[in-house]
Motif scaffolding. Structure first.
Motif, PDB file in Angstrom:
ATOM      1  N   MET A   1       0.834  -1.194   0.000  1.00 25.15           N
ATOM      2  CA  MET A   1       0.000   0.000   0.000  1.00 25.15           C
ATOM      3  C   MET A   1       0.872   1.249   0.000  1.00 25.15           C
ATOM      4  N   LYS A   2       0.558   2.207  -0.855  1.00 23.47           N
ATOM      5  CA  LYS A   2       1.269   3.474  -0.906  1.00 23.47           C
ATOM      6  C   LYS A   2       0.771   4.401   0.207  1.00 23.47           C
ATOM      7  N   THR A   3       1.633   5.332   0.615  1.00 28.55           N
ATOM      8  CA  THR A   3       1.262   6.228   1.710  1.00 28.55           C
ATOM      9  C   THR A   3       0.083   7.120   1.332  1.00 28.55           C
ATOM     10  N   ALA A   4      -0.047   7.484   0.059  1.00 33.75           N
ATOM     11  CA  ALA A   4      -1.178   8.326  -0.355  1.00 33.75           C
ATOM     12  C   ALA A   4      -2.503   7.595  -0.169  1.00 33.75           C
ATOM     13  N   GLU A   5      -2.509   6.304  -0.483  1.00 31.87           N
ATOM     14  CA  GLU A   5      -3.720   5.501  -0.301  1.00 31.87           C
ATOM     15  C   GLU A   5      -4.029   5.329   1.184  1.00 31.87           C
ATOM     16  N   LEU A   6      -2.983   5.088   1.959  1.00 29.12           N
ATOM     17  CA  LEU A   6      -3.149   4.952   3.409  1.00 29.12           C
ATOM     18  C   LEU A   6      -3.732   6.230   4.000  1.00 29.12           C
ATOM     19  N   LYS A   7      -3.178   7.375   3.597  1.00 26.52           N
ATOM     20  CA  LYS A   7      -3.659   8.654   4.106  1.00 26.52           C
ATOM     21  C   LYS A   7      -5.137   8.851   3.787  1.00 26.52           C
ATOM     22  N   LYS A   8      -5.536   8.536   2.584  1.00 33.77           N
ATOM     23  CA  LYS A   8      -6.934   8.686   2.182  1.00 33.77           C
ATOM     24  C   LYS A   8      -7.845   7.807   3.030  1.00 33.77           C
ATOM     25  N   GLU A   9      -7.431   6.575   3.257  1.00 31.28           N
ATOM     26  CA  GLU A   9      -8.261   5.637   4.022  1.00 31.28           C
ATOM     27  C   GLU A   9      -8.392   6.050   5.483  1.00 31.28           C
ATOM     28  N   VAL A  10      -7.289   6.456   6.111  1.00 31.57           N
ATOM     29  CA  VAL A  10      -7.379   6.804   7.534  1.00 31.57           C
ATOM     30  C   VAL A  10      -8.169   8.088   7.733  1.00 31.57           C
ATOM     31  N   GLN A  11      -8.064   9.020   6.799  1.00 30.80           N
ATOM     32  CA  GLN A  11      -8.853  10.254   6.938  1.00 30.80           C
ATOM     33  C   GLN A  11     -10.343   9.950   6.831  1.00 30.80           C
ATOM     34  N   HIS A 329      11.397   8.534   8.393  1.00 30.62           N
ATOM     35  CA  HIS A 329      12.660   9.184   8.747  1.00 30.62           C
ATOM     36  C   HIS A 329      13.900   8.403   8.328  1.00 30.62           C
ATOM     37  N   PHE A 330      13.760   7.092   8.139  1.00 29.84           N
ATOM     38  CA  PHE A 330      14.938   6.279   7.856  1.00 29.84           C
ATOM     39  C   PHE A 330      14.810   5.462   6.564  1.00 29.84           C
ATOM     40  N   GLY A 331      13.701   5.643   5.845  1.00 31.01           N
ATOM     41  CA  GLY A 331      13.541   4.989   4.556  1.00 31.01           C
ATOM     42  C   GLY A 331      13.433   3.480   4.613  1.00 31.01           C
ATOM     43  N   ASP A 332      12.964   2.954   5.736  1.00 30.09           N
ATOM     44  CA  ASP A 332      12.899   1.504   5.942  1.00 30.09           C
ATOM     45  C   ASP A 332      11.616   0.941   5.316  1.00 30.09           C
ATOM     46  N   GLU A 333      11.739   0.279   4.169  1.00 28.47           N
ATOM     47  CA  GLU A 333      10.575  -0.266   3.468  1.00 28.47           C
ATOM     48  C   GLU A 333       9.920  -1.403   4.247  1.00 28.47           C
ATOM     49  N   HIS A 334      10.715  -2.146   5.001  1.00 30.67           N
ATOM     50  CA  HIS A 334      10.148  -3.217   5.844  1.00 30.67           C
ATOM     51  C   HIS A 334       9.206  -2.628   6.889  1.00 30.67           C
ATOM     52  N   ALA A 335       9.588  -1.503   7.478  1.00 29.60           N
ATOM     53  CA  ALA A 335       8.732  -0.844   8.466  1.00 29.60           C
ATOM     54  C   ALA A 335       7.449  -0.344   7.823  1.00 29.60           C
ATOM     55  N   LEU A 336       7.544   0.169   6.610  1.00 28.33           N
ATOM     56  CA  LEU A 336       6.342   0.599   5.891  1.00 28.33           C
ATOM     57  C   LEU A 336       5.370  -0.562   5.722  1.00 28.33           C
ATOM     58  N   LEU A 338       5.187  -3.293   7.578  1.00 28.51           N
ATOM     59  CA  LEU A 338       4.631  -3.651   8.886  1.00 28.51           C
ATOM     60  C   LEU A 338       3.482  -2.715   9.260  1.00 28.51           C
ATOM     61  N   GLY A 339       3.685  -1.423   9.050  1.00 28.20           N
ATOM     62  CA  GLY A 339       2.656  -0.462   9.403  1.00 28.20           C
ATOM     63  C   GLY A 339       1.398  -0.613   8.570  1.00 28.20           C
ATOM     64  N   THR A 340       1.555  -0.751   7.268  1.00 29.16           N
ATOM     65  CA  THR A 340       0.376  -0.870   6.405  1.00 29.16           C
ATOM     66  C   THR A 340      -0.315  -2.216   6.582  1.00 29.16           C
TER      67      THR A 340
END
Length: 395
Positions: A1-11, A329-336, A338-340
């Motif tokens: 999931m891209k951050t733009a899609e995530l932002k739209k969904e959480v809003q 802050h650290f560009g960690d794709e694995h963390a992205l 995990l979060g999504t």
């Protein structure tokens, strides 16, 4: 999931699911303020006691929502919360705020729990940040000075848990029956560094800067377990660790981003240089709580082998923010991922699409907990709303 899609969904969830629940279901038009409880089956208890934590978190949530989204309806709710707190929760004789009121607004538990004073400061500082309100800032500064006067331990450093109404020592320091009885805790320090950071955004006082800088060091020098990179939970006054060998994965991931936020807001490059590797290590350690279904369990007692494997709403919300912070802050794709992935779990298991808000938890088999509160002393709009607002602002 891209951050733009995530932002739209959480809003969308924030504006259509979470905030309307609190606006439409919890306002107590008869007795003032907000109702103290809506049960897990969505049944209102109009005579439930009104907790300071719940009211402070409502104040923070709607103040922050107004600041970010500029919906005047959110400001109306925030102002209601602020006015009720200043009128009913503040102890006009001894200072500080009461722990609990009855449903009519009379004090029933007058102890001074510094965890709660921290949340009152968090809410008032956010209201002042959102509106420029001088009264909220004035009361927030009073709370800062009260915490420093009565909670700070000049001998051993750090902050004690609680006092009586008159600021005398107490035997029972616990926030709830689930906690161990120790004079200092990670939990209270986390919810003091959180409001101090927020207050420092709008009030650059030297005393506050000193206290915030010191709190960061308390986390890195005392609360952090250097062997495991988890954050220990309970301490004696001299920082001897107590309460058993506990790992609290939700608190770890929440602490990782709040500690990072404190260092970023403080704005000292040397402090940030020291803190950022620790932030990443703590977030990495919290991954031990991640399950195959992409949720995070609450905590484990390594002495007994008992794991609280329920998927609590607040733990999932903090996991999303914490891992997205590592990615941002650290560009960690694995963390992205995990979060999504945790957000996908939330969408599937915890959001009540019919009645609004989120359920308290699910068990490991995915059964929804309809017993614990939907709104109550500890079930508040703060964790999930903050998750949404953090993502909206960050991305």
């Amino acid at each position: 999931m891209k951050t733009a899609e995530l932002k739209k969904e959480v809003q969308e969830i924030l504006e259509s699911n979470i905030l309307p629940f609190w606006m439409n279901r919890t306002i107590d038009a008869e007795n003032g303020g907000f109702y103290g409880q809506i049960k897990g089956n969505n049944e209102l208890n109009p005579t439930a006691h009104k907790g300071g934590i719940l009211n402070a978190r409502i104040l923070w949530t709607f103040s922050a929502a107004y600041r970010v989204l500029q919906n005047p309806d959110y400001l109306t709710v925030a102002t209601r919360a602020k006015d009720y707190i200043l009128t009913h929760f503040f102890d006009k004789e001894f200072g500080g705020t009461y722990w609990e009121l009855d449903y009519k607004g009379n004090p029933v538990d007058t102890k001074k729990q510094f965890y709660e004073l921290g949340f009152m400061l968090y809410g008032l500082s956010e209201y002042a940040r959102a509106t420029g309100d001088k009264e909220a800032l004035e009361y927030g500064i009073k709370l800062f000075e009260t915490i420093e006067k009565y909670s700070f331990d000049p001998q051993h450093n750090g902050y004690i848990e609680a006092c009586t109404r008159e600021w005398n020592p107490v035997e029972d320091n616990r926030l709830s029956d689930k906690d161990a009885n120790y004079p200092k805790s990670q939990n209270t320090h986390r919810h003091i560094i959180e409001p101090y950071t927020n207050l420092y955004r709008i009030w650059k006082d030297e005393r506050l800067e000193k206290a915030l800088r010191n709190l960061i060091l308390i986390f890195t020098n005392h609360i952090l377990n250097p062997e495991t990179h988890h954050l220990d939970l309970f301490f004696e006054n001299d920082w001897t660790r107590g309460g058993g060998n506990l790992e609290s994965y939700g608190h770890d991931i929440e602490c990782s981003w709040l500690l990072h936020e404190a260092a970023l807001v403080l704005g000292d490059p040397e402090v940030l240089k020291e803190v950022e590797p620790i932030v990443q290590l703590v977030a990495k350690a919290s991954e031990k709580g991640i399950q195959a279904d992409h949720s995070m369990v609450h905590e484990a007692n390594l002495d007994t082998g008992v794991v609280d494997a329920d998927r609590h709403w607040w733990v999932q919300a903090e996991a999303v923010v914490g891992f997205l912070n590592i990615y941002q802050h650290f560009g960690d794709e694995h963390a992205l991922k995990l979060g999504t992935d945790t957000w996908e779990y939330i969408k599937t298991h915890l959001i009540d699409y019919e009645e609004g808000e989120w359920f308290w938890s699910c068990d490991p088999e995915g059964h929804v907990n309809r017993v614990d509160d939907k709104a109550g002393f500890w079930k508040c709009p703060y964790h999930n709303s903050r998750m949404c607002l953090e993502i909206i602002e960050r991305f």
